[in-house]
Write a protein that holds these residues in place. Structure first.
Motif, PDB file in Angstrom:
ATOM      1  N   GLU A  30      -9.804   4.316  -0.871  1.00  0.00           N
ATOM      2  CA  GLU A  30     -10.311   5.089  -1.598  1.00  0.00           C
ATOM      3  C   GLU A  30     -10.064   5.443  -3.421  1.00  0.00           C
ATOM      4  O   GLU A  30     -10.691   5.527  -4.534  1.00  0.00           O
ATOM      5  N   GLY A  31      -8.955   4.337  -3.662  1.00  0.00           N
ATOM      6  CA  GLY A  31      -8.666   3.611  -5.202  1.00  0.00           C
ATOM      7  C   GLY A  31      -9.209   2.204  -5.293  1.00  0.00           C
ATOM      8  O   GLY A  31      -8.341   1.759  -4.378  1.00  0.00           O
ATOM      9  N   VAL A  32      -9.850   1.744  -6.073  1.00  0.00           N
ATOM     10  CA  VAL A  32     -10.044   0.481  -6.276  1.00  0.00           C
ATOM     11  C   VAL A  32      -9.762   0.299  -8.097  1.00  0.00           C
ATOM     12  O   VAL A  32      -9.606   0.925  -8.992  1.00  0.00           O
ATOM     13  N   GLU A  33      -8.866  -0.864  -8.336  1.00  0.00           N
ATOM     14  CA  GLU A  33      -8.698  -1.590  -9.807  1.00  0.00           C
ATOM     15  C   GLU A  33      -9.129  -2.605  -9.961  1.00  0.00           C
ATOM     16  O   GLU A  33      -9.295  -3.715  -8.907  1.00  0.00           O
ATOM     17  N   TYR A  34      -9.048  -3.838 -11.110  1.00  0.00           N
ATOM     18  CA  TYR A  34      -9.006  -4.826 -10.852  1.00  0.00           C
ATOM     19  C   TYR A  34      -9.295  -5.611 -12.467  1.00  0.00           C
ATOM     20  O   TYR A  34      -8.699  -4.162 -13.274  1.00  0.00           O
ATOM     21  N   VAL A  57      -8.778   3.079 -10.554  1.00  0.00           N
ATOM     22  CA  VAL A  57      -7.500   4.001 -10.970  1.00  0.00           C
ATOM     23  C   VAL A  57      -7.711   3.015 -12.218  1.00  0.00           C
ATOM     24  O   VAL A  57      -7.138   3.227 -12.579  1.00  0.00           O
ATOM     25  N   LEU A  58      -7.894   2.013 -12.315  1.00  0.00           N
ATOM     26  CA  LEU A  58      -7.598   0.972 -13.545  1.00  0.00           C
ATOM     27  C   LEU A  58      -8.042  -0.079 -13.623  1.00  0.00           C
ATOM     28  O   LEU A  58      -9.029  -0.886 -12.855  1.00  0.00           O
ATOM     29  N   PHE A  59      -8.267  -0.919 -15.338  1.00  0.00           N
ATOM     30  CA  PHE A  59      -9.011  -2.183 -15.509  1.00  0.00           C
ATOM     31  C   PHE A  59      -8.642  -2.384 -16.522  1.00  0.00           C
ATOM     32  O   PHE A  59      -7.546  -1.236 -16.939  1.00  0.00           O
ATOM     33  N   ALA A  95     -14.767   5.861 -19.861  1.00  0.00           N
ATOM     34  CA  ALA A  95     -16.062   6.865 -19.947  1.00  0.00           C
ATOM     35  C   ALA A  95     -17.133   6.786 -18.529  1.00  0.00           C
ATOM     36  O   ALA A  95     -16.978   7.673 -17.625  1.00  0.00           O
ATOM     37  N   ALA A  96     -17.565   6.102 -18.628  1.00  0.00           N
ATOM     38  CA  ALA A  96     -18.853   5.427 -17.824  1.00  0.00           C
ATOM     39  C   ALA A  96     -18.199   5.496 -15.893  1.00  0.00           C
ATOM     40  O   ALA A  96     -18.815   5.984 -14.870  1.00  0.00           O
ATOM     41  N   LEU A  97     -17.230   5.289 -15.664  1.00  0.00           N
ATOM     42  CA  LEU A  97     -16.740   4.463 -14.691  1.00  0.00           C
ATOM     43  C   LEU A  97     -15.658   6.096 -14.378  1.00  0.00           C
ATOM     44  O   LEU A  97     -14.830   5.873 -12.872  1.00  0.00           O
ATOM     45  N   GLY A  98     -15.061   6.951 -15.178  1.00  0.00           N
ATOM     46  CA  GLY A  98     -14.629   8.165 -14.650  1.00  0.00           C
ATOM     47  C   GLY A  98     -12.759   7.642 -14.331  1.00  0.00           C
ATOM     48  O   GLY A  98     -12.372   8.265 -13.116  1.00  0.00           O
ATOM     49  N   CYS A  99     -12.611   6.395 -14.848  1.00  0.00           N
ATOM     50  CA  CYS A  99     -11.229   6.436 -14.672  1.00  0.00           C
ATOM     51  C   CYS A  99     -10.463   6.434 -15.644  1.00  0.00           C
ATOM     52  O   CYS A  99     -10.104   6.347 -17.129  1.00  0.00           O
ATOM     53  N   GLY A 100      -9.213   7.025 -15.903  1.00  0.00           N
ATOM     54  CA  GLY A 100      -8.570   7.468 -16.461  1.00  0.00           C
ATOM     55  C   GLY A 100      -6.706   6.720 -16.987  1.00  0.00           C
ATOM     56  O   GLY A 100      -6.469   6.864 -18.040  1.00  0.00           O
ATOM     57  N   GLY A 243      -1.285  -0.700  -6.753  1.00  0.00           N
ATOM     58  CA  GLY A 243      -2.852  -1.228  -6.589  1.00  0.00           C
ATOM     59  C   GLY A 243      -2.370  -2.207  -5.359  1.00  0.00           C
ATOM     60  O   GLY A 243      -1.152  -2.712  -5.922  1.00  0.00           O
ATOM     61  N   CYS A 244      -3.010  -2.411  -5.152  1.00  0.00           N
ATOM     62  CA  CYS A 244      -2.428  -3.146  -4.210  1.00  0.00           C
ATOM     63  C   CYS A 244      -3.135  -4.803  -4.298  1.00  0.00           C
ATOM     64  O   CYS A 244      -4.181  -5.340  -4.550  1.00  0.00           O
ATOM     65  N   GLU A 245      -2.117  -6.262  -5.122  1.00  0.00           N
ATOM     66  CA  GLU A 245      -2.456  -6.776  -6.192  1.00  0.00           C
ATOM     67  C   GLU A 245      -2.313  -8.030  -6.150  1.00  0.00           C
ATOM     68  O   GLU A 245      -0.666  -8.457  -5.644  1.00  0.00           O
ATOM     69  N   TYR A 246      -2.466  -8.642  -4.503  1.00  0.00           N
ATOM     70  CA  TYR A 246      -1.950  -9.544  -3.829  1.00  0.00           C
ATOM     71  C   TYR A 246      -3.053 -10.942  -3.085  1.00  0.00           C
ATOM     72  O   TYR A 246      -4.143 -10.662  -3.725  1.00  0.00           O
ATOM     73  N   HIS A 247      -2.286 -11.736  -3.105  1.00  0.00           N
ATOM     74  CA  HIS A 247      -3.318 -13.406  -2.621  1.00  0.00           C
ATOM     75  C   HIS A 247      -3.018 -12.750  -1.315  1.00  0.00           C
ATOM     76  O   HIS A 247      -2.545 -13.064  -0.778  1.00  0.00           O
ATOM     77  N   PRO A 248      -4.167 -12.440   0.239  1.00  0.00           N
ATOM     78  CA  PRO A 248      -4.214 -12.320   1.283  1.00  0.00           C
ATOM     79  C   PRO A 248      -4.277 -13.661   2.077  1.00  0.00           C
ATOM     80  O   PRO A 248      -4.561 -15.344   1.606  1.00  0.00           O
TER      81      PRO A 248
END
Length: 267
Positions: A30-34, A57-59, A95-100, A243-248
């Motif tokens: 339901e959420g993404v970051e990059y 949720v984050l960048f 602001a454009a992405l609604g990211c806090g 955040g799931c920040e891994y290399h599959p």
């Protein structure tokens, strides 16, 4: 129950970047970051989020010349104007992405830096963070700083959790928080359960990230006991994102079996 966000810079790389949003949504995220949004128009990214029911949720703010090896500008003496212009650009995207939440990367310190130069880096870091936090507060955005291990990123300015919390306390801005990556923390200092129990109740930790240690694959192998750690996180009442920040190891979707414990057999 933890809320997991897919890091689209590392997950679903078997797809072109714009197609990763659909893939993440199809797997139940339901959420993404990059790392960075700046290669794409903000309006187009917002359409991808909205069409797939996802939250950004984050960048990261612009890091300088990433391809040339730069890893952030916030602590670099003489680069203040560029660092602050990057903050302004990041806030426009937020602001454009609604990211806090926006992560400000600190940058690298030369291996042979003198104590005087390291002190200048810290002074620059504190000044830039104070300025950025004021700008971000007006936009309703939290700024994050993250300790990163020196094996993956040699020379990075910030390594340890205590250092990050000391910076947050010194700047004294309510919207400056710590990004606690359990992968980096395990490599640098370990003792993750005690770290979570010490730091989460302070309210200074706004975002968690996970990956298996030592190889940064799925968090179902190696040194981390994810179920235990997420149980501690729940016990402490943390309500932010993980955040799931891994290399599959192989395909992203095929490696999501570890999520079944949190989502049921349909994950």
């Amino acid at each position: 129950m933890p809320r997991f966000a897919a890091n689209l810079s590392m997950l679903y790389t078997e797809h072109d970047f714009p197609d990763r949003f659909a893939a993440a949504a199809a797997d139940g995220f339901e959420g993404v970051e990059y790392l960075f949004p700046y290669a794409y128009e903000a309006a187009g990214l917002r359409r991808l989020l909205d069409s797939h029911g996802l939250r950004q949720v984050l960048f990261n703010a612009p890091p300088g010349d990433w391809d040339a090896g730069e890893r952030g500008l916030t602590s670099l003496p003489g680069r203040e104007a560029e660092a602050r212009a990057g903050v302004e650009r990041a806030l426009e995207y937020a602001a454009a992405l609604g990211c806090g939440q926006v992560h400000l990367m600190a940058g690298l310190v030369p291996e042979d830096a003198t104590p005087e130069l390291r002190a200048r880096h810290r002074e620059t870091y504190l000044a830039n963070l104070a300025w950025a936090a004021e700008r971000a507060a007006a936009a309703g955005v939290d700024l994050l700083i993250e300790p990163i291990n020196g094996r993956d990123m040699p020379g990075y300015f910030l390594h340890r959790q205590a250092e990050a919390h000391a910076v947050v306390r010194e700047v004294g801005a309510a919207n400056l928080k710590v990004q606690l990556d359990l992968y980096h923390c395990q490599i640098v200092e370990g003792d993750l359960t005690a770290t979570l129990r010490r730091d989460l109740p302070t309210g200074r930790v706004a975002h968690l990230q996970i990956a298996g240690v030592p190889d940064r694959h799925e968090p179902d192998e190696g040194e981390l006991n994810l179920r235990h750690l997420m149980g501690v996180v729940d016990e402490l009442g943390y309500d932010g994102w993980v955040g799931c920040e891994y290399h599959p190891r192989a395909g992203t979707s095929e490696g999501l079996g570890w999520l079944k414990h949190y989502r049921g057999a349909s994950a």
